[in-house]
Design a protein around this motif. Sequence first.
Motif, PDB file in Angstrom:
ATOM      1  N   THR A 146       0.832  -1.205   0.000  1.00  0.00           N
ATOM      2  CA  THR A 146       0.000   0.000   0.000  1.00  0.00           C
ATOM      3  C   THR A 146       0.866   1.255   0.000  1.00  0.00           C
ATOM      4  OG1 THR A 146      -1.801  -1.111   1.174  1.00  0.00           O
ATOM      5  CG2 THR A 146      -1.760   1.286   1.263  1.00  0.00           C
ATOM      6  N   GLY A 149       2.050   1.994  -3.285  1.00  0.00           N
ATOM      7  CA  GLY A 149       1.057   2.388  -4.274  1.00  0.00           C
ATOM      8  C   GLY A 149       0.233   1.258  -4.860  1.00  0.00           C
ATOM      9  N   ARG A 150       0.442   0.026  -4.369  1.00  0.00           N
ATOM     10  CA  ARG A 150      -0.314  -1.113  -4.908  1.00  0.00           C
ATOM     11  C   ARG A 150      -0.814  -1.982  -3.749  1.00  0.00           C
ATOM     12  NH1 ARG A 150       2.688  -4.264  -9.601  1.00  0.00           N
ATOM     13  NH2 ARG A 150       0.602  -5.188  -9.600  1.00  0.00           N
ATOM     14  N   ARG A 156      -8.599   1.504  -1.227  1.00  0.00           N
ATOM     15  CA  ARG A 156      -8.827   2.057  -2.561  1.00  0.00           C
ATOM     16  C   ARG A 156      -8.478   3.542  -2.689  1.00  0.00           C
ATOM     17  NH1 ARG A 156     -13.198  -1.004  -1.153  1.00  0.00           N
ATOM     18  NH2 ARG A 156     -14.330   0.860  -0.506  1.00  0.00           N
ATOM     19  N   SER A 157      -8.751   4.333  -1.687  1.00  0.00           N
ATOM     20  CA  SER A 157      -8.622   5.774  -1.831  1.00  0.00           C
ATOM     21  C   SER A 157      -7.248   6.268  -1.379  1.00  0.00           C
ATOM     22  CB  SER A 157      -9.705   6.479  -1.016  1.00  0.00           C
ATOM     23  OG  SER A 157      -9.467   6.318   0.379  1.00  0.00           O
ATOM     24  N   ASP A 158      -6.925   7.481  -1.804  1.00  0.00           N
ATOM     25  CA  ASP A 158      -5.670   8.110  -1.377  1.00  0.00           C
ATOM     26  C   ASP A 158      -5.684   8.357   0.128  1.00  0.00           C
ATOM     27  OD1 ASP A 158      -4.698   8.133  -3.963  1.00  0.00           O
ATOM     28  OD2 ASP A 158      -5.393  10.173  -4.385  1.00  0.00           O
ATOM     29  N   ARG A 159      -6.844   8.697   0.652  1.00  0.00           N
ATOM     30  CA  ARG A 159      -6.950   8.922   2.091  1.00  0.00           C
ATOM     31  C   ARG A 159      -6.610   7.660   2.868  1.00  0.00           C
ATOM     32  NH1 ARG A 159     -10.441   7.794   5.919  1.00  0.00           N
ATOM     33  NH2 ARG A 159     -11.910   6.894   4.426  1.00  0.00           N
ATOM     34  N   GLN A 160      -7.118   6.514   2.417  1.00  0.00           N
ATOM     35  CA  GLN A 160      -6.818   5.253   3.076  1.00  0.00           C
ATOM     36  C   GLN A 160      -5.330   4.926   2.981  1.00  0.00           C
ATOM     37  OE1 GLN A 160      -9.643   2.818   0.893  1.00  0.00           O
ATOM     38  NE2 GLN A 160     -10.950   2.630   2.705  1.00  0.00           N
ATOM     39  N   ARG A 161      -4.751   5.164   1.815  1.00  0.00           N
ATOM     40  CA  ARG A 161      -3.322   4.879   1.647  1.00  0.00           C
ATOM     41  C   ARG A 161      -2.469   5.761   2.549  1.00  0.00           C
ATOM     42  NH1 ARG A 161      -5.061   3.391  -3.643  1.00  0.00           N
ATOM     43  NH2 ARG A 161      -5.276   5.564  -4.327  1.00  0.00           N
ATOM     44  N   ARG A 162      -2.862   7.024   2.690  1.00  0.00           N
ATOM     45  CA  ARG A 162      -2.124   7.914   3.596  1.00  0.00           C
ATOM     46  C   ARG A 162      -2.258   7.436   5.037  1.00  0.00           C
ATOM     47  NH1 ARG A 162      -4.239  12.015   0.203  1.00  0.00           N
ATOM     48  NH2 ARG A 162      -5.973  12.343   1.651  1.00  0.00           N
ATOM     49  N   THR A 165       0.016   4.499   5.609  1.00  0.00           N
ATOM     50  CA  THR A 165       1.420   4.919   5.653  1.00  0.00           C
ATOM     51  C   THR A 165       1.767   5.559   6.991  1.00  0.00           C
ATOM     52  OG1 THR A 165       1.417   5.294   3.248  1.00  0.00           O
ATOM     53  CG2 THR A 165       3.158   6.355   4.537  1.00  0.00           C
TER      54      THR A 165
END
Length: 313
Positions: A146, A149-150, A156-162, A165
């Motif tokens: 994640t 970027g994968r 799914r969302s940029d918010r979730q990925r942030r 992280t």
Amino acid sequence: MRKDVAVAGMNHASGGRALLRGSMLFVPLIATSYLAIAVTTWWAWGLHLTLATFLLCTLPAVYHEATHNNLSRSRMVNDIIGTLAAALHAVPFATWRYFHLAHHANTGTAKDSEVYGTRWSRGRLITFPFTQWAFLVILWQWTFSTVGGRGPRWIRSDRQRRAVTVNAIATTVVWSGMIIGCVWQPQLIVLLILPCAISTLVAALTLVPEHFPAYNTEPGDADQLDRTATFRSNRMLRLILWNSNFHAAHHFAPKVPAHHLPELDRMISSIQDPRWRWLGYYRWYCHHLARLSWATVDLATGSNRITETVEEK
């Protein structure tokens, strides 16, 4: 009935009640830690290790409550406590949160993120808790992918990925502090690290019974009472599990915090199939170990629903 839950105010978190429950579980560990350090005998250390392993089985229930924002009305408080509790079991909290919420959205279906497969035997049921250390590796693989970027389909969302992280960094900081602490005071290995590692396995004994054997079923009623179990259990276990033994009630209304789950269970007891209701986990294991054989069988070739009669339980 969900409207009744809302009208009764059962879907509001109470930080005071959560703090009281947490204190009942963690204060005894402070006492046994002090005793072990002060007395320095094998029985004092053994007492602490045994009690700590048992009580730290509450950690998954704590970060589970935090996942649904049921510890406090403050999202920040839930995030902090969830991160700390999950870190003690080496779990990246944000990754697990999205993994678990995907489970709620797709319980028992082919899209269920927490489904354990259809092939079972007595041996696999007995040894399942040992798979949890391997699952930790998978959780961190999802986390790293994640960050790169994968991630998995349920992030799914940029918010979730942030969020994943930032939480991975926070969890790494917590673990770095624990490692430094163990180097400075090696007693921490027995006081904290070892009971955390063992309790990861012991706590997993409650996982499979929650939805077994609802696999790859069609989307059913939104209440999910046709694929989620209820365990009456005993007071001590209910305390440690934050009442998540009332698992059908939890799936019926995930925003209901632990202290209201017994009341909610009484409300749904008349509409849930009695075959999904058990006196306790011990009875569940005795029943299913007797029904399974040592040879592996594929439950997908038979009925996806439980077939035992009420009298058998």
